[in-house]
Design an enzyme around this catalytic site. Structure first.
Site, PDB file in Angstrom:
ATOM      1  NE  ARG A 106      26.046 -90.244  61.571  1.00 12.74           N
ATOM      2  CZ  ARG A 106      25.143 -89.547  60.855  1.00 12.74           C
ATOM      3  NH1 ARG A 106      24.130 -89.012  61.473  1.00 12.74           N
ATOM      4  NH2 ARG A 106      25.230 -89.445  59.552  1.00 12.74           N
ATOM      5  CB  THR A 107      33.175 -90.548  62.168  1.00 13.12           C
ATOM      6  OG1 THR A 107      32.155 -91.528  62.004  1.00 13.12           O
ATOM      7  CG2 THR A 107      34.433 -91.193  62.702  1.00 13.12           C
TER       8      THR A 107
ATOM      9  CE  LYS B   5      48.156 -78.619  44.538  1.00 14.77           C
ATOM     10  NZ  LYS B   5      49.251 -77.660  44.717  1.00 14.77           N
TER      11      LYS B   5
ATOM     12  NE  ARG C 163      34.204 -92.346  57.392  1.00 13.24           N
ATOM     13  CZ  ARG C 163      33.001 -92.153  57.922  1.00 13.24           C
ATOM     14  NH1 ARG C 163      32.083 -91.468  57.255  1.00 13.24           N
ATOM     15  NH2 ARG C 163      32.703 -92.629  59.108  1.00 13.24           N
TER      16      ARG C 163
ATOM     17  CG  HIS D  11      33.309 -96.948  60.886  1.00 15.28           C
ATOM     18  ND1 HIS D  11      34.126 -96.178  61.698  1.00 15.28           N
ATOM     19  CD2 HIS D  11      32.231 -96.159  60.586  1.00 15.28           C
ATOM     20  CE1 HIS D  11      33.557 -95.003  61.888  1.00 15.28           C
ATOM     21  NE2 HIS D  11      32.418 -94.964  61.224  1.00 15.28           N
TER      22      HIS D  11
END
Ligand code: CP
Length: 304
Positions: free
Chosen positions: A49-50, A78, A99, A127
């Site tokens: 969704r985000t 890496k 995120r 959030h």
């Protein structure tokens, strides 16, 4: 970025912009006001969704987008440190949308970045863009976003969406009801801060009494990924008391609105999907407009 960082004026402005973009989006009358902007999506955790709503919002504003596929193909894989990577990415873009599984990672990124960083979830912490969508959806679907009885049901201890929406609900003078197993209630420091900052009215309730008076239910799952100790998760996972069912809602108000951030597990059964209470899919109708509003405010885009 934390939900406490938004003032009421800033939230009002975002909601006005969301309304503006929503009507433009529906009429397909969008202007390419971000056409000279490149935006990096750095998602170290999965998202549907985000990340997709931001990607769609960037497209509809005419901007460019890099990193849509997550960090899989980047030098983070890496072993590059978070901040070294940010010191590179900020040379190539005007904004970083991020995120990360670690608490405070977006704040650490913002400290070294030469461009703004939007926090789209950091571990169990915050959030903060999610309640900007949820409060807007409440306004659209209930007619107002203030003076409502809102039940926060589920794992209030671990879920960052609860840690965020509680600030915004309190700022808009709603009565907040915590409905969770006592061990999974809202962290005390959050409750204390919300009470102090907004003089918030917060009650602790059992599911039956809360469901009878709730105007809005906001339900989150008990999610395995949020527990450090699998045994603790098992203890709460099967607690059906904190699941919504048609039976549990027998005494609910006729115009109850049920929101959930999704993805869902067992806390919202599919038997509710066709009920008039269902707002958990409906609210995402406004997600792209909400993200366009956030991008416009953070990038200082010119609407003229
Ligand atoms: N609500 C929410 O944050 O959903 P995603 O994890 O799919 O972005």
């Amino acid at each position: 970025m934390h939900a406490r960082d938004f003032s009421r004026d800033e939230c009002d402005h975002i909601f006005e912009l969301t309304e503006f973009f929503y009507s433009q989006y529906k009429r397909k009358e969008l202007k390419q006001i971000a056409r000279d902007k490149m935006i990096a999506l750095l998602f170290f955790e999965p998202s549907t969704r985000t990340s997709f709503a931001f990607e769609s919002a960037i497209f509809h504003l005419g901007g460019g987008c890099m990193g849509e596929q997550g960090v899989e193909g980047t030098s983070y894989k890496k072993g590059e440190s978070l901040t070294d990577g940010i010191r590179m990415v900020d040379k190539f873009c005007d904004l970083i949308i991020m995120r990360h599984p670690e608490v405070d990672a977006p704040r650490k990124a913002a400290e070294v970045a030469d461009v703004p960083v939007i926090n789209c979830g950091d571990g169990n912490n915050q959030h903060p863009t999610q309640p900007l969508l949820e409060l807007f959806a409440i306004k659209k679907l209930k007619g107002r976003m203030t003076d409502l009885n809102v039940a926060l049901i589920g794992d209030l201890k671990h879920m960052r969406v609860d840690h965020s929406i509680v600030y915004t609900l309190a700022m808009y003078k709603n009565h907040i009801m915590y409905v969770s197993p006592p061990e999974l209630t809202m962290p005390e420091e959050i409750t204390n801060e919300v009470k102090r900052a907004y003089n918030a009215e917060i009650s602790v309730m059992e599911p039956p009494e809360a469901l009878e008076i709730a105007d809005v239910v906001y339900i989150t799952p008990v999610a395995k990924r949020r527990f450090e100790d699998p045994a603790e998760y098992e203890k709460f996972a099967s607690l059906g008391t904190y699941h919504l069912t048609k039976k549990a809602l027998e005494k609910a108000k006729k115009d109850l609105l049920i929101l959930a951030p999704l993805p869902r597990y067992e806390e919202v059964p599919t038997e509710l999907d066709e009920s008039p209470y269902q707002g958990y899919f409906k609210m995402y109708e406004y997600a792209v407009a909400s993200k366009m509003a956030i991008l416009t405010a953070v990038l200082g885009l010119d609407l003229a």
